[in-house]
Design an enzyme around this catalytic site. Structure first.
Site, PDB file in Angstrom:
ATOM      1  N   VAL A 140      56.204  40.019  17.261  1.00  0.00           N
ATOM      2  CA  VAL A 140      55.194  39.608  18.244  1.00  0.00           C
ATOM      3  C   VAL A 140      54.388  38.414  17.735  1.00  0.00           C
ATOM      4  CG1 VAL A 140      55.016  41.943  19.246  1.00  0.00           C
ATOM      5  CG2 VAL A 140      53.492  41.297  17.360  1.00  0.00           C
TER       6      VAL A 140
ATOM      7  N   HIS B 173      59.311  42.742  22.246  1.00  0.00           N
ATOM      8  CA  HIS B 173      58.072  43.522  22.105  1.00  0.00           C
ATOM      9  C   HIS B 173      56.819  42.746  22.517  1.00  0.00           C
ATOM     10  CE1 HIS B 173      60.276  46.325  19.010  1.00  0.00           C
ATOM     11  NE2 HIS B 173      60.632  46.542  20.256  1.00  0.00           N
TER      12      HIS B 173
ATOM     13  N   CYS C 255      38.870  42.336  35.688  1.00  0.00           N
ATOM     14  CA  CYS C 255      37.907  43.351  36.126  1.00  0.00           C
ATOM     15  C   CYS C 255      36.776  43.593  35.125  1.00  0.00           C
ATOM     16  CB  CYS C 255      38.630  44.669  36.398  1.00  0.00           C
ATOM     17  SG  CYS C 255      39.302  45.428  34.900  1.00  0.00           S
TER      18      CYS C 255
ATOM     19  N   GLY D  97      66.690  40.825   9.143  1.00  0.00           N
ATOM     20  CA  GLY D  97      65.326  41.230   8.770  1.00  0.00           C
ATOM     21  C   GLY D  97      64.778  42.366   9.600  1.00  0.00           C
ATOM     22  N   THR D  98      65.650  43.287   9.996  1.00  0.00           N
ATOM     23  CA  THR D  98      65.159  44.453  10.743  1.00  0.00           C
ATOM     24  C   THR D  98      65.664  45.734  10.086  1.00  0.00           C
ATOM     25  OG1 THR D  98      65.170  45.641  12.851  1.00  0.00           O
ATOM     26  CG2 THR D  98      67.064  44.212  12.436  1.00  0.00           C
TER      27      THR D  98
ATOM     28  N   GLU E  79      67.844  44.510   1.806  1.00  0.00           N
ATOM     29  CA  GLU E  79      68.292  45.822   1.325  1.00  0.00           C
ATOM     30  C   GLU E  79      69.131  46.512   2.398  1.00  0.00           C
ATOM     31  OE1 GLU E  79      64.492  47.562   0.476  1.00  0.00           O
ATOM     32  OE2 GLU E  79      64.277  48.309   2.527  1.00  0.00           O
TER      33      GLU E  79
END
Ligand code: OAD
Length: 245
Positions: A100, A116, A150, A186-187, A214
């Protein structure tokens, strides 16, 4: 493994890359899991939920304000730049991100799918009908932030645990799974539905690859598992492919 991925990239016509927090780690943004993944003693799963926000919006906003300040001081790294360049060179290269932080946006990535949402966008907690708006002020003026429509409480316009992804983003991501090569970079590959896209791409016939420092639950299932840092591997791939597509 890198040579094998280079060979796949040379032959692929349609390439999709899905990124996670690890791609922004070299920019100085902490990942969610692993070292430095906790904020105080809290995990993302305890803070990034509608229930947590309903209980204590000021507290959840404090976490987001901390992350916004951190991200504001960071710049895209070499991985973001390579992916942006690929997306500009070929309409058949799609980048999907779970991040994000908008660092792919700042790097100039075209046709980016932000699964996301963006930490820089806000929406009305009470769904008063006003469209989500962008507010890049750090810190935000009101605490907690107020809705521009609002005057009620505003929330970060990101997808929280237990919430649905936008249908348009999910459609775009699923369409991008119909590719020749799908790379997850990278996830940790544990948060669904994003993690399922890799399996979906494989089922659609794509060669699948992973770039991670990893092993992850996806490592055994992909065709090519490359252990390495995204900010190093992507420039290496780019150097091998000066005339990609
Ligand atoms: P995670 O924090 O779960 O995983 C980051 C992954 O990046 C780990 O597998 C690391 O090994 C890897 N990694 C770290 N540094 C790296 C580097 N320099 N190069 C390559 N890999 C590296 O982050 P995500 O998988 O993105 O969702 O998390 C998925 C979702 O869970 C996030 O979008 C967020 C989070 O809670 C929501 O908030 C809904």
């Amino acid at each position: 493994m890198i040579d094998k991925l280079v060979a796949q990239l040379k032959h692929a016509r349609r390439v999709t890359v899905m990124t996670g927090a690890g791609v922004s780690a070299a920019s100085g943004i902490p990942t969610f899991r692993g070292d430095g993944g906790l904020w105080r003693s809290f995990r993302a799963e305890e803070l990034a939920t509608p229930e947590a926000f309903e209980r204590d919006p000021a507290f959840v906003w404090e976490w987001y304000e901390w992350r916004r300040a951190k991200i504001a001081s960071c710049a895209p790294n070499a991985a973001h730049h390579v992916l942006a360049e690929w997306s500009r060179r070929s309409p058949h290269c799609t980048v999907i991100t779970q991040n994000v932080d908008d660092l792919h946006v700042r790097a100039g990535t075209e046709r980016l799918v932000r699964l996301h949402g963006s930490i820089w966008e806000l929406s009305c907690w009470d769904r008063c009908g006003v469209a989500p708006w962008r507010d890049e002020r750090v810190p935000l003026v009101d605490r907690p932030a107020r809705c521009v429509g609002c005057g009620g409480i505003a929330r970060p316009a990101v997808v929280w645990f237990g919430e649905s992804l936008s249908a348009a983003d999910m459609d775009a991501a699923l369409r991008a799974c119909a590719c020749d090569l799908f790379i997850a970079a990278g996830t940790s590959a544990i948060v669904y539905p994003a993690a399922g896209l890799l399996q979906h791409a494989k089922a659609c016939g794509a060669v699948t690859a992973e770039i991670n420092i990893e092993p992850t639950p996806a490592s055994g299932a992909v065709d090519l598992a490359i252990q390495g840092a995204a900010e190093l591997v992507f420039p290496q791939l780019a150097a091998e492919l000066p005339r990609l597509w």
